[in-house]
Design an enzyme around this catalytic site. Structure first.
Site, short mmCIF file in Angstrom:
data_model
loop_
_atom_site.label_atom_id
_atom_site.label_comp_id
_atom_site.label_asym_id
_atom_site.label_seq_id
_atom_site.Cartn_x
_atom_site.Cartn_y
_atom_site.Cartn_z
N THR A 155 0.82 -1.21 0.00
CA THR A 155 0.00 0.00 0.00
C THR A 155 0.85 1.26 0.00
OG1 THR A 155 -1.45 1.27 1.46
CG2 THR A 155 -0.10 -0.36 2.52
N ASP A 156 0.25 2.37 -0.44
CA ASP A 156 0.94 3.67 -0.36
C ASP A 156 1.00 4.18 1.08
OD1 ASP A 156 -1.76 4.31 0.00
OD2 ASP A 156 -1.80 5.90 -1.51
N GLU A 157 0.22 3.56 1.99
CA GLU A 157 0.16 4.08 3.36
C GLU A 157 1.48 3.91 4.10
OE1 GLU A 157 -3.52 3.37 5.44
OE2 GLU A 157 -4.58 3.05 3.57
N TYR A 203 -1.81 -0.63 10.99
CA TYR A 203 -1.95 -1.28 9.67
C TYR A 203 -0.75 -0.94 8.79
CZ TYR A 203 -3.29 -1.70 4.74
OH TYR A 203 -3.28 -1.97 3.39
N LYS A 245 2.32 -3.34 7.30
CA LYS A 245 2.60 -3.52 5.86
C LYS A 245 4.04 -3.09 5.56
CE LYS A 245 0.17 -4.66 2.96
NZ LYS A 245 -0.19 -6.00 2.40
P1 NAD Z 1 -9.46 -7.56 2.21
O1 NAD Z 1 -9.45 -7.29 3.67
O2 NAD Z 1 -10.71 -7.28 1.43
O3 NAD Z 1 -9.08 -9.09 1.93
C1 NAD Z 1 -8.06 -9.75 2.61
C2 NAD Z 1 -8.18 -11.24 2.34
O4 NAD Z 1 -7.11 -11.90 3.02
C3 NAD Z 1 -9.49 -11.86 2.86
O5 NAD Z 1 -10.04 -12.72 1.88
C4 NAD Z 1 -9.06 -12.63 4.10
O6 NAD Z 1 -9.87 -13.76 4.35
C5 NAD Z 1 -7.64 -13.04 3.70
N1 NAD Z 1 -6.80 -13.28 4.90
C6 NAD Z 1 -6.65 -12.46 5.99
N2 NAD Z 1 -5.83 -13.04 6.87
C7 NAD Z 1 -5.43 -14.23 6.34
C8 NAD Z 1 -4.58 -15.27 6.78
N3 NAD Z 1 -3.97 -15.22 7.97
N4 NAD Z 1 -4.39 -16.34 5.96
C9 NAD Z 1 -5.00 -16.42 4.76
N5 NAD Z 1 -5.86 -15.46 4.30
C10 NAD Z 1 -6.05 -14.39 5.08
O7 NAD Z 1 -8.23 -6.75 1.62
P2 NAD Z 1 -8.06 -6.01 0.21
O8 NAD Z 1 -8.61 -4.64 0.32
O9 NAD Z 1 -8.52 -6.92 -0.85
O10 NAD Z 1 -6.48 -5.89 0.17
C11 NAD Z 1 -5.66 -6.92 -0.38
C12 NAD Z 1 -4.21 -6.53 -0.27
O11 NAD Z 1 -3.99 -5.31 -0.98
C13 NAD Z 1 -3.74 -6.27 1.16
O12 NAD Z 1 -2.43 -6.79 1.29
C14 NAD Z 1 -3.75 -4.76 1.28
O13 NAD Z 1 -2.78 -4.33 2.22
C15 NAD Z 1 -3.38 -4.35 -0.13
N6 NAD Z 1 -3.89 -3.03 -0.56
C16 NAD Z 1 -5.21 -2.71 -0.40
C17 NAD Z 1 -5.67 -1.48 -0.86
C18 NAD Z 1 -7.13 -1.10 -0.76
O14 NAD Z 1 -7.49 0.03 -1.10
N7 NAD Z 1 -8.02 -2.00 -0.35
C19 NAD Z 1 -4.79 -0.58 -1.46
C20 NAD Z 1 -3.44 -0.95 -1.60
C21 NAD Z 1 -3.01 -2.18 -1.14
P1 TYD Z 2 -10.75 3.82 4.30
O1 TYD Z 2 -11.70 3.39 3.25
O2 TYD Z 2 -10.84 3.19 5.66
O3 TYD Z 2 -9.28 3.69 3.69
P2 TYD Z 2 -7.84 4.21 4.28
O4 TYD Z 2 -8.01 4.69 5.67
O5 TYD Z 2 -7.03 2.96 4.21
O6 TYD Z 2 -7.40 5.28 3.34
O7 TYD Z 2 -10.92 5.38 4.50
C1 TYD Z 2 -10.72 6.30 3.43
C2 TYD Z 2 -10.84 7.69 4.00
O8 TYD Z 2 -12.19 7.90 4.43
C3 TYD Z 2 -9.96 7.92 5.21
O9 TYD Z 2 -9.46 9.27 5.16
C4 TYD Z 2 -10.92 7.79 6.39
C5 TYD Z 2 -12.24 8.25 5.82
N1 TYD Z 2 -13.46 7.59 6.39
C6 TYD Z 2 -14.51 8.38 6.85
O10 TYD Z 2 -14.47 9.63 6.81
N2 TYD Z 2 -15.61 7.75 7.37
C7 TYD Z 2 -15.71 6.40 7.45
O11 TYD Z 2 -16.74 5.88 7.97
C8 TYD Z 2 -14.63 5.61 6.95
C9 TYD Z 2 -14.68 4.10 7.02
C10 TYD Z 2 -13.52 6.25 6.43
#
Ligand code: NAD
Ligand code: TYD
Length: 364
Positions: free
Chosen positions: A132-134, A158, A162
């Site tokens: 992630t960019d975070e 989180y 990561k």
């Molecule tokens: P998500 O929470 O929707 O899905 C995570 C998946 O991992 C789930 O299916 C869960 O069951 C599985 N999982 C969790 N713990 C596990 C374990 N111990 N063993 C096996 N499986 C396990 O997450 P997402 O939003 O799809 O993100 C996927 C990846 O991309 C993550 O690594 C996250 O850090 C990264 N990412 C997410 C975003 C975003 O905007 N969602 C952006 C950049 C990077």
């Molecule tokens: P989120 O979807 O949790 O992603 P991340 O924190 O990983 O960027 O949140 C996106 C942005 O929205 C973040 O600045 C927090 C804000 N947010 C709210 O304002 N209200 C909410 O209920 C949630 C879940 C997030």
């Protein structure tokens, strides 16, 4: 054959669906099925023998190693993680365990398997770590966007977990020569996004007539990327990326949270007007801010464009319309994931927040 972890989650399931829409190369999908994993995301693959689902925890090194030896994948794409910042604030332990120890366990299993491969397969093997960019921390308004050389400065449990995983991946390349690739992507949105994250939560709450809880002043900025663009970027990195490198992935779509919520309200006002004809905007409530809330994320995605020729296809306007339409068409999916466990989460995260008395512009 490739092995994907976390392929029942939001991005992982989109990746598996896209992969098998474009090729017949089999996928072993390893997922523990936590609250965020949902086999309903993969229903379209019923009857496809190229999709092999296995319920395994990534921290089970021996289990993962056995799967690798049985299926002999040419690559691992590692998505599995705990992914929600607010949950990491309420309970960081699971984030440390899954994201750090889990990645360590994946790397150990991959190293043992890769070391035993015949020379030709050894050279072609890849371990792609999805991050992630975070990990780069928070930007000020005038700061340049995150590049691949920006120093890590994670601010939440989180992002810290990561960041630690990214460092482990880096070390396995430098120390053992494991052919790793790391991607650092901005906020994704699109189908199958769990309704605890901003965009799906706002859509679900709007349709249910509930408050739209905006943290703080709503002016925090995120860069948004439509999920299928992220999946295409990962495929490109897997195919052409240079081992040991990291690639930033972003949508060139910086928006404040309030802009995002206003856009969602405007689309819903058009596609599914409220019975009383009031705009969904009237449901916006400003609530107590997230502790340590990062102010701004922005991605400089020129390296992946220059070196690998990847660019996002969707604009924010096209992607967000598709997303709202998907949620309108898939309300059963949303209802099914809003289970008892989901209700407990809503209680924990929102009922303890004060609702600040503000106008829709964030002014007291
Ligand atoms: P998500 O929470 O929707 O899905 C995570 C998946 O991992 C789930 O299916 C869960 O069951 C599985 N999982 C969790 N713990 C596990 C374990 N111990 N063993 C096996 N499986 C396990 O997450 P997402 O939003 O799809 O993100 C996927 C990846 O991309 C993550 O690594 C996250 O850090 C990264 N990412 C997410 C975003 C975003 O905007 N969602 C952006 C950049 C990077
Ligand atoms: P989120 O979807 O949790 O992603 P991340 O924190 O990983 O960027 O949140 C996106 C942005 O929205 C973040 O600045 C927090 C804000 N947010 C709210 O304002 N209200 C909410 O209920 C949630 C879940 C997030």
């Amino acid at each position: 054959m490739i092995l994907v972890t976390g392929g029942a989650g939001f991005i992982g399931s989109n990746f598996v669906l896209d992969w098998l829409a474009q090729s017949n190369e089999p996928v072993v999908n390893v997922d523990k099925l936590t609250y965020a994993g949902n086999l309903n995301n993969l229903l379209a693959l019923q009857g496809r023998p190229e999709h092999i689902f296995v319920r395994v925890d990534i921290r089970d090194t021996a289990g993962i190693e056995a799967l690798l030896n049985t299926h002999k994948p040419r690559a691992i794409v590692h998505f599995a993680a705990e992914s929600h910042v607010d949950r990491s604030i309420h309970g960081p332990g699971e984030f440390i365990s899954t994201n750090i120890n889990g990645t360590f366990s994946m790397l150990e299993a991959a190293r043992a398997y890769w070391t035993g491969l015949p020379e030709a397969e050894c050279a072609g093997f890849r371990f792609l770590h999805v991050s992630t960019d975070e990990v780069f921390g928070s930007l000020g308004d005038a700061d340049p966007a995150f590049s691949e050389t920006t120093a890590y400065a994670p601010n939440s449990p989180y992002s810290a977990s990561k960041a630690a995983a990214d460092h482990l991946v880096r070390s396995y390349h430098h120390t053992y020569g494991l052919p790793t690739l790391t991607t650092n992507c901005s906020n994704n949105y699109g189908p199958y996004h769990f309704p605890e994250k901003l965009i799906p939560l706002m859509i679900a709450n709007a349709l249910a007539g509930k408050a739209l809880p905006v943290y703080g002043d709503g002016k925090n900025v995120r860069d948004w990327l439509y999920v299928s663009d992220h999946c295409a970027a990962i495929r490109q990195v897997l195919q052409k990326g240079r081992c040991g490198e990291t690639y930033n992935i972003g949508g060139w779509n910086e928006k404040t949270n309030l802009e995002v919520v206003h856009t969602l309200c405007a689309i819903l006002d058009e596609l599914k007007p409220n019975a009383g004809h009031a705009s969904y905007r009237e449901q916006i409530h400003f609530v107590t801010d997230r502790p340590g809330h990062d102010r701004r994320y922005a991605i400089d995605a020129r390296k992946i464009e220059r070196e690998l020729g990847w660019k996002p296809v969707e604009t924010f306007e096209s992607g967000i319309k598709k997303t709202v339409q998907w949620y309108l068409d898939n309300q059963t999916w949303v209802a099914e994931v809003q289970s008892g466990a989901y209700q407990n989460w809503v209680e924990k995260n929102y009922n303890q927040r004060d609702t600040a008395v503000t106008t829709q512009d964030g002014k007291p």
